[in-house]
Design a protein around this motif. Structure first.
Motif, PDB file in Angstrom:
ATOM      1  N   ARG A 306      30.893  44.475  72.341  1.00  0.00           N
ATOM      2  CA  ARG A 306      30.795  43.758  71.077  1.00  0.00           C
ATOM      3  C   ARG A 306      32.098  42.842  70.956  1.00  0.00           C
ATOM      4  O   ARG A 306      32.140  41.989  70.226  1.00  0.00           O
ATOM      5  CB  ARG A 306      30.818  44.882  70.202  1.00  0.00           C
ATOM      6  CG  ARG A 306      30.385  44.366  68.630  1.00  0.00           C
ATOM      7  CD  ARG A 306      30.956  45.364  67.639  1.00  0.00           C
ATOM      8  NE  ARG A 306      32.459  45.407  67.758  1.00  0.00           N
ATOM      9  CZ  ARG A 306      33.151  44.667  67.117  1.00  0.00           C
ATOM     10  NH1 ARG A 306      32.728  43.601  66.233  1.00  0.00           N
ATOM     11  NH2 ARG A 306      34.539  44.810  66.964  1.00  0.00           N
ATOM     12  N   TRP A 307      33.201  43.074  71.733  1.00  0.00           N
ATOM     13  CA  TRP A 307      34.358  42.297  71.376  1.00  0.00           C
ATOM     14  C   TRP A 307      34.013  40.871  71.893  1.00  0.00           C
ATOM     15  O   TRP A 307      35.042  40.125  71.257  1.00  0.00           O
ATOM     16  CB  TRP A 307      35.429  42.767  72.342  1.00  0.00           C
ATOM     17  CG  TRP A 307      36.855  42.347  72.362  1.00  0.00           C
ATOM     18  CD1 TRP A 307      37.247  41.480  73.230  1.00  0.00           C
ATOM     19  CD2 TRP A 307      37.664  42.194  71.246  1.00  0.00           C
ATOM     20  NE1 TRP A 307      38.538  41.131  72.977  1.00  0.00           N
ATOM     21  CE2 TRP A 307      38.685  41.417  71.613  1.00  0.00           C
ATOM     22  CE3 TRP A 307      37.752  42.740  70.147  1.00  0.00           C
ATOM     23  CZ2 TRP A 307      39.927  41.115  70.623  1.00  0.00           C
ATOM     24  CZ3 TRP A 307      38.471  42.725  68.953  1.00  0.00           C
ATOM     25  CH2 TRP A 307      40.012  41.730  69.468  1.00  0.00           C
ATOM     26  N   GLN A 308      33.026  40.549  72.549  1.00  0.00           N
ATOM     27  CA  GLN A 308      32.788  39.088  72.922  1.00  0.00           C
ATOM     28  C   GLN A 308      32.411  38.233  71.568  1.00  0.00           C
ATOM     29  O   GLN A 308      32.809  37.013  71.534  1.00  0.00           O
ATOM     30  CB  GLN A 308      31.365  39.119  73.567  1.00  0.00           C
ATOM     31  CG  GLN A 308      31.771  39.713  75.223  1.00  0.00           C
ATOM     32  CD  GLN A 308      32.784  38.928  76.130  1.00  0.00           C
ATOM     33  OE1 GLN A 308      32.795  37.728  75.855  1.00  0.00           O
ATOM     34  NE2 GLN A 308      33.516  39.633  76.660  1.00  0.00           N
ATOM     35  N   ILE A 309      32.077  38.823  70.546  1.00  0.00           N
ATOM     36  CA  ILE A 309      31.653  38.040  69.354  1.00  0.00           C
ATOM     37  C   ILE A 309      33.195  37.919  68.690  1.00  0.00           C
ATOM     38  O   ILE A 309      33.242  36.716  68.073  1.00  0.00           O
ATOM     39  CB  ILE A 309      30.803  38.519  68.532  1.00  0.00           C
ATOM     40  CG1 ILE A 309      30.256  37.728  67.198  1.00  0.00           C
ATOM     41  CG2 ILE A 309      31.525  39.878  67.924  1.00  0.00           C
ATOM     42  CD1 ILE A 309      29.138  38.186  66.402  1.00  0.00           C
ATOM     43  N   GLU A 310      34.081  38.731  68.700  1.00  0.00           N
ATOM     44  CA  GLU A 310      35.483  38.468  68.205  1.00  0.00           C
ATOM     45  C   GLU A 310      36.102  37.537  68.879  1.00  0.00           C
ATOM     46  O   GLU A 310      36.674  36.541  68.471  1.00  0.00           O
ATOM     47  CB  GLU A 310      36.444  39.761  68.564  1.00  0.00           C
ATOM     48  CG  GLU A 310      35.770  41.068  67.837  1.00  0.00           C
ATOM     49  CD  GLU A 310      35.818  40.851  66.352  1.00  0.00           C
ATOM     50  OE1 GLU A 310      36.661  39.912  65.664  1.00  0.00           O
ATOM     51  OE2 GLU A 310      35.433  41.777  65.366  1.00  0.00           O
ATOM     52  N   LEU A 311      36.082  37.237  70.338  1.00  0.00           N
ATOM     53  CA  LEU A 311      36.358  35.987  71.184  1.00  0.00           C
ATOM     54  C   LEU A 311      35.515  34.940  70.796  1.00  0.00           C
ATOM     55  O   LEU A 311      36.268  33.882  70.717  1.00  0.00           O
ATOM     56  CB  LEU A 311      35.881  36.463  72.498  1.00  0.00           C
ATOM     57  CG  LEU A 311      36.824  37.718  73.254  1.00  0.00           C
ATOM     58  CD1 LEU A 311      36.438  37.827  74.551  1.00  0.00           C
ATOM     59  CD2 LEU A 311      38.394  37.420  73.078  1.00  0.00           C
TER      60      LEU A 311
END
Length: 413
Positions: A306-311
């Motif tokens: 899910r951290w990919q959307i933060e990136l």
């Protein structure tokens, strides 16, 4: 001086946008008689030059005059920007519709699922003490392509109800989306939910309908390894079977989580409960998929993704400078943000198409635009299938199926 900069590159971008820019601009009341001497395409280039290029209104119009595009005042561009939101939304919708077709044609994963990461990010105006705007975003994995977004004011809450879901989609989100209505919306649509559990906003129960003592279960978890428990959620008279996958945090991670929870409680002027501090010692993820389809280790691993959307938000705010809205009125601010989103969608399309650009730098299709990705993908699959068949039959690649069969019959004789 040349009357354009990078004309060939603009023709590529223009080929990805709707063909009827003039008609759509008129329908959205973006163009008017007094601005009829400037084409809708030129207005779009001026807006992108101002918003994405980082030029002021005055610098943009000076550059336009030097290029021979038009000779208007900065006030004229500002007035057009204030009424551009609906027109820009139409172009974003056009790009999203194309990307969704590409995503539908690509191979989903895992287990035949199309993964979607959903989250929201805040955008502030300069000098403001609070949030001015919020972007609600859906990112498709592993393609890293936006398939839906919504722009609201600061009061626009994070909820799954803003999105539509389809069968075969695995939706991953943080605890801000941990609500019964949203999870039920995903499951009722035929999708699968994978959401960080928030005990205060999503009550769970046992198979008999009683509240379950999950803290007692969590306390018994060993220090390492993932574990799961069968739970149920009730919404509008319907019960939904879920799995609660959990893992105990390390000592340092747990201390940091408790400290963060206490800080947020003080900031909101409330007392933190003892149970909240204890829950902070664990990562707890709700999943609607059965264990036979998605093991608990995979559930926790995919949640980490899910951290990919933060990136993606970091790229939007840093590379496109969309972290602050330099506009005074709501109308101009919304159009400015809409132009930023249009720019990000064009960048994503460039990345997609860039993998399939022809060696000569542009496509051979109508208007010199890049070839359709659908056609390239189909051709690649056809060539792959033919090469595999040729390896078994000895027939040349590209031969028709009946010719390959005839060759195989002759060989067998």
């Amino acid at each position: 001086m040349r009357n354009d900069t990078l004309p060939e590159e603009w023709s590529v971008l223009r080929g990805w946008l709707p063909a009827d820019l003039e008609q759509s601009a008129a329908a959205c009341k973006f163009t008017r008689r007094s601005t009829g001497r400037v084409s809708a395409e030129t207005w779009l280039r001026l807006i992108l030059m101002h918003v994405t290029g980082g030029l002021s209104l005055e610098q943009t119009m000076l550059r336009a005059a030097e290029l021979g595009w038009c000779e208007l005042s900065a006030v004229s561009l500002f007035k057009r920007l204030k009424v551009a939101q609906e027109w820009l939304i139409g172009m974003c919708t056009h790009l999203l519709r194309h990307q969704c077709r590409l995503l539908a044609d690509s191979n989903p994963w895992p287990e035949g699922l199309a993964m979607r990461l959903i989250d929201a990010t805040d955008v502030q105006e300069p000098g403001s003490t609070g949030t001015a705007w919020r972007i609600h975003y859906s990112l498709r994995m592993p393609q890293m392509v936006c398939d839906h977004y919504e722009l609201t004011d600061a009061k626009g809450g994070e909820k799954f109800g803003r999105f539509t879901f389809a069968k075969g989609e695995l939706v991953i989100a943080d605890r801000g989306y941990s609500h019964r209505a949203g999870v039920a919306h995903i499951i009722d649509s035929g999708g699968e939910a994978l959401v960080r559990w928030n005990p205060s906003s999503l009550p769970l129960e046992t198979s008999t309908g009683r509240s379950t003592n999950l803290l007692g279960w969590l306390r018994r978890l060993p220090a390492h390894g993932s574990y799961e428990k069968k739970v149920w959620m009730r919404y509008n008279g319907t019960r939904y079977a879920l799995r609660l996958c959990a893992i105990r945090k390390s000592r340092l991670a747990a201390e940091a989580a408790r400290k963060k929870a206490a800080t947020e409680a003080r900031k909101d002027g409330r007392r933190i409960r003892k149970e909240t501090l204890e829950y902070a010692d664990y990562v707890m993820v709700l999943c609607s998929m059965s264990e036979s389809k998605l093991h608990r280790d995979a559930v926790l691993t995919f949640y980490r993704g899910r951290w990919q959307i933060e990136l993606a938000f970091k790229r939007l705010k840093s590379l496109l400078d969309a972290g602050h809205v330099p506009k005074e009125s709501d109308a101009s601010a919304r159009s400015w943000m809409q132009a930023k989103i249009l720019s990000s969608l064009l960048i994503e399309r460039t990345l997609w198409e860039g993998e399939f650009f022809s060696p000569w730098g542009y496509g051979a299709g109508p208007g010199g635009t890049p070839e359709s990705l659908e056609r390239i993908h189909r051709g690649a699959r056809l060539l792959t299938g033919n090469s595999l068949a040729a390896a078994h039959t000895g027939a040349p690649i590209g031969a028709r199926p009946e010719n390959r069969q005839a060759g195989a019959d002759k060989t067998s004789k």
